[in-house]
Design a protein around this motif. Structure first.
Motif, mmCIF file in Angstrom:
data_model
loop_
_atom_site.group_PDB
_atom_site.id
_atom_site.type_symbol
_atom_site.label_atom_id
_atom_site.label_comp_id
_atom_site.label_asym_id
_atom_site.label_seq_id
_atom_site.Cartn_x
_atom_site.Cartn_y
_atom_site.Cartn_z
ATOM 1 N N UNK A 202 4.398 9.047 16.450
ATOM 2 C CA UNK A 202 3.251 8.136 16.496
ATOM 3 C C UNK A 202 2.157 8.590 15.532
ATOM 4 N N UNK A 203 1.916 9.912 15.464
ATOM 5 C CA UNK A 203 0.909 10.420 14.532
ATOM 6 C C UNK A 203 1.329 10.184 13.090
ATOM 7 N N UNK A 204 2.583 10.449 12.765
ATOM 8 C CA UNK A 204 3.068 10.233 11.413
ATOM 9 C C UNK A 204 2.853 8.789 10.978
ATOM 10 N N UNK A 205 3.227 7.879 11.853
ATOM 11 C CA UNK A 205 3.083 6.472 11.502
ATOM 12 C C UNK A 205 1.615 6.091 11.333
ATOM 13 N N UNK A 206 0.762 6.584 12.211
ATOM 14 C CA UNK A 206 -0.649 6.210 12.148
ATOM 15 C C UNK A 206 -1.301 6.689 10.866
ATOM 16 N N UNK A 207 -0.979 7.914 10.438
ATOM 17 C CA UNK A 207 -1.627 8.431 9.228
ATOM 18 C C UNK A 207 -1.028 7.790 7.975
ATOM 19 N N UNK A 208 0.272 7.501 7.995
ATOM 20 C CA UNK A 208 0.885 6.803 6.861
ATOM 21 C C UNK A 208 0.313 5.391 6.730
ATOM 22 N N UNK A 209 0.145 4.711 7.851
ATOM 23 C CA UNK A 209 -0.444 3.372 7.835
ATOM 24 C C UNK A 209 -1.886 3.412 7.340
ATOM 25 N N UNK A 210 -2.626 4.429 7.779
ATOM 26 C CA UNK A 210 -4.017 4.566 7.333
ATOM 27 C C UNK A 210 -4.090 4.705 5.815
ATOM 28 N N UNK A 211 -3.263 5.578 5.238
ATOM 29 C CA UNK A 211 -3.293 5.809 3.794
ATOM 30 C C UNK A 211 -2.921 4.528 3.043
ATOM 31 N N UNK A 212 -1.894 3.853 3.510
ATOM 32 C CA UNK A 212 -1.455 2.627 2.838
ATOM 33 C C UNK A 212 -2.518 1.536 2.916
ATOM 34 N N UNK A 213 -3.090 1.352 4.103
ATOM 35 C CA UNK A 213 -4.083 0.295 4.285
ATOM 36 C C UNK A 213 -5.368 0.609 3.522
ATOM 37 N N UNK A 214 -5.791 1.871 3.518
ATOM 38 C CA UNK A 214 -7.005 2.241 2.794
ATOM 39 C C UNK A 214 -6.813 2.079 1.290
ATOM 40 N N UNK A 215 -5.633 2.458 0.797
ATOM 41 C CA UNK A 215 -5.375 2.297 -0.635
ATOM 42 C C UNK A 215 -5.356 0.820 -1.027
ATOM 43 N N UNK A 216 -4.766 -0.023 -0.174
ATOM 44 C CA UNK A 216 -4.738 -1.462 -0.448
ATOM 45 C C UNK A 216 -6.150 -2.027 -0.481
ATOM 46 N N UNK A 217 -6.986 -1.599 0.456
ATOM 47 C CA UNK A 217 -8.361 -2.078 0.495
ATOM 48 C C UNK A 217 -9.148 -1.637 -0.738
ATOM 49 N N UNK A 218 -8.919 -0.403 -1.185
ATOM 50 C CA UNK A 218 -9.657 0.127 -2.328
ATOM 51 C C UNK A 218 -9.174 -0.427 -3.659
ATOM 52 N N UNK A 219 -7.853 -0.585 -3.786
ATOM 53 C CA UNK A 219 -7.281 -0.980 -5.077
ATOM 54 C C UNK A 219 -7.000 -2.469 -5.193
ATOM 55 N N UNK A 220 -6.909 -3.141 -4.034
ATOM 56 C CA UNK A 220 -6.560 -4.554 -4.059
ATOM 57 C C UNK A 220 -5.083 -4.812 -4.204
#
Length: 477
Positions: free
Chosen positions: A408-426
Motif C-alpha cells: 500500500x505504501x509503495x503504491x501511494x508514493x508511486x501514485x504521488x510522484x506520477x500525479x505530482x509530475x503530471x500536475x507540474x509538467x502537464x
C-alpha cells in the motif's frame, strides 16, 4: 498417461522431489517464489517447443525465468511449468567485436565479463545479477543509456521461441512486427533465447564511489546535469546502527566525459560536507555492476518494487517523497530497509528514438526513481539466528499483513510522484514496465503503442500462452 519427465529433451526436468528443486525456485525476492509443478532447464533451444506443447495440452500455466529479479511472481508459477533459461547463458563477441550474441539465460555480469576482456562496452542494466532477457524486453536502462540509449535500441536481432513452437529469427528485416514488439513489449510475444547487441569501444576506467550525507542536509533540491557521460544514483536509506535518514550519492563519470571528475563533484562538496567522501575508479562494467554487492547481501529479502518516471526533479516531488518515506520507515520499524533510489542523469540518446519506433513509449526527457519496500519480520530475525536448524518451509515463512502494508505504501508514493509530475509538467509519463506491479492500467505502461501491441499479441500468441507478466490482451478485430 506420460508426464513431462518423459519428454526427450537435452535439459533437466525438476519436480518437488528433485534435489535441485528448491534451488531452482530461488528469486531475488522471497515474495516472488511460487511452488511450480515442474521446473524445466533447457540445454538447447529445441528443448523448449515440446515443453510448451505439453504444458498447453495439459492446461498448465507457463512462466519463464532468466535472472528472476522482478519482485512480482511473473517468473514463477504455482502448480505450473517454469522454463528456467539459466543453462542457456553463453555470451560471444563477433570477430569484429561490434556485436555481442547473448543467450536468454545470461545475466548482465556474464555479458560485461566478455566485453571487458576485449575493451568493449555494452548498453545494459547496471547490476550484474539482473537477467538480460527480462530487462532487455522491458528496455534495459543503465550507465550508458544517455550516450547510446536503451539496450533495446541497440538490439540488432533476436531468436524467439513462439507459443506455437516455431523458432524464428527476428530483426528489422525478418519478422519486423515481432522485432518491434519485443523491444519494450515485455515477455508477451515469446521466449527470446538469443539477443544480438551492438557494442562500443570502452573509453577507459570510470570514476565512481560514494558521498554520504546526514538526512538533515536534505533541502528538496536536485540539479540535473548536462552531460550524457555523467550520472548520479541518489539513495535515501537508513543504515544501521543508528537508522537515521541518510543520503547516499554514488556518481558515475565516464572516462570520455568532457569535464573532470573534480569539476563535476565539486558542487556536491560545496553545498554540504559529506561525512563520507570516497571516490575511486572502476576499470570496467563488470566492476561497476558489483558495486552494490555488500548492501545487497545485507538487504532483507522480503522485497517489493515500484517506481516512477518524471520530467524534472520538482521540489514538491522531492519534499513530498522524503516526508512520506521518513514517516513510513519511522512508523514501521521493521521497514527501515525500505529505500528510494533516484536516477539523476541526462536521458540524451533515449529521447532521440521516437515513441512509436519501438514498443517502449517513454521517450520524452525524464529521470526515474525505484521505490524498494523491504521488510524484516520477527520470524526473519529468528531465522537469521537459527537458519541451520530450520527446514526450508520455515525459512520461507511470511507475514501477509506486513506485505500488504508495504504494498500500500509503495503504491501511494508511486501514485504521488506520477500525479505530482503530471500536475507540474502537464504530461503523464505513465509507468515504466520494469517497475510495474501488474495492477496498473495497460495504457499507462504501453501508452499509444498498446493498440498495435494487442494486434500483435493476437498474431503471435492468440491463445495467451504468455499470461505471466504485464499481460497484453489480444485484439482479434
Amino acid at each position: 498417461m506420460s508426464d513431462i519427465t518423459s519428454l526427450k529433451i537435452q535439459g533437466k526436468v525438476l519436480s518437488p522431489e528433485s534435489p535441485d528443486y528448491q534451488k531452482a525456485l530461488h528469486r531475488n525476492s522471497d515474495l516472488s517464489i511460487l511452488d511450480a509443478a515442474y521446473v524445466v532447464q533447457p540445454e538447447a533451444y529445441t528443448d523448449i517447443p515440446p515443453v510448451l506443447a505439453y504444458a498447453t495440452s495439459h492446461g498448465l500455466e507457463v512462466a519463464v525465468t532468466g535472472g528472476g529479479c522482478h519482485s512480482s511472481t511473473w517468473a514463477s508459477s504455482k502448480g505450473g511449468v517454469v522454463i528456467d533459461l539459466g543453462r542457456l547463458n553463453k555470451v560471444t563477441l563477433s570477430a569484429d567485436k561490434k556485436v555481442v550474441t547473448i543467450q536468454g539465460g545470461a545475466r548482465w555480469g556474464d555479458v560485461y565479463e566478455v566485453g571487458g576482456k576485449e575493451q568493449r562496452e555494452i548498453p545494459g542494466a547496471p547490476l550484474w545479477f539482473v537477467g538480460v532477457g527480462g530487462s532487455l524486453l522491458s528496455g534495459a536502462s543503465g550507465y550508458l543509456s544517455g550516450r547510446y540509449s536503451l539496450g533495446i535500441d541497440n538490439l540488432v536481432a533476436a531468436t524467439v521461441v513462439l507459443a506455437d513452437g516455431r523458432i524464428v529469427r527476428t530483426s528489422a528485416e525478418d519478422e519486423p512486427d515481432l522485432f518491434w514488439a519485443i523491444r519494450g513489449g515485455g515477455n508477451q510475444f515469446g521466449i527470446v533465447v538469443e539477443f544480438e547487441l551492438r557494442t562500443y569501444p570502452a573509453p577507459g576506467p570510470a570514476t565512481t564511489g560514494t558521498l554520504i550525507y546526514p538526512g538533515t542536509e536534505f533541502d528538496g533540491e536536485f540539479h540535473e546535469q548536462a552531460s550524457v557521460d555523467e550520472k548520479l544514483t541518489v539513495v535515501w536509506a537508513r543504515p544501521g546502527p543508528h537508522f537515521k535518514p541518510t543520503i547516499i550519492v554514488a556518481p558515475w563519470i565516464s572516462a570520455g566525459a568532457e569535464r573532470s571528475p573534480h569539476q563535476i563533484l565539486e558542487p556536491l562538496r560545496i553545498k554540504a560536507t559529506p561525512v563520507v567522501d570516497k571516490i575511486t575508479t572502476a576499470p570496467d562494467q563488470t566492476t561497476l555492476s558489483h558495486a552494490s554487492d555488500a548492501s545487497q547481501a545485507r538487504a532483507p529479502r522480503r522485497l517489493q518494487i515500484r517506481g516512477g518516471a518524471f520530467s524534472k526533479f520538482w521540489t514538491d516531488i522531492m519534499v513530498g517523497s522524503w516526508e512520506r518515506w521518513v514517516k513510513f520507515t519511522e512508523d514501521n520499524e521493521d521497514a527501515r530497509a525500505s529505500t528510494l533510489i533516484w536516477d539523476v542523469r541526462n536521458p540524451g540518446a533515449i529521447t532521440k528514438v521516437g515513441p512509436t519506433d519501438t514498443a517502449y513509449p517513454i521517450r520524452k526527457p525524464h529521470c526515474f526513481v525505484a521505490i524498494q519496500g523491504r521488510w524484516v519480520s520477527f520470524s526473519i530475525h529468528l531465522i537469521e539466528e537459527t537458519a541451520d536448524h530450520l527446514p526450508p518451509c520455515m525459512i520461507r515463512n511470511t507475514r501477509p499483513e506486513t506485505d500488504e502494508v508495504t504494498s500500500a505504501w509503495l503504491r501511494s508514493i508511486a501514485d504521488f510522484i506520477r500525479e505530482a509530475n503530471t500536475a507540474n509538467s502537464g504530461e503523464d509519463l505513465g509507468v515504466i514496465l520494469t517497475m510495474a506491479k501488474g495492477d496498473e492500467l495497460p495504457e499507462a505502461v504501453f501508452g499509444q503503442n498498446l493498440p498495435r501491441l494487442r494486434k500483435l499479441k493476437a498474431k503471435y500468441d492468440p491463445k495467451n500462452v504468455w499470461s505471466k507478466g504485464f499481460t497484453i490482451e489480444p485484439d482479434f478485430s
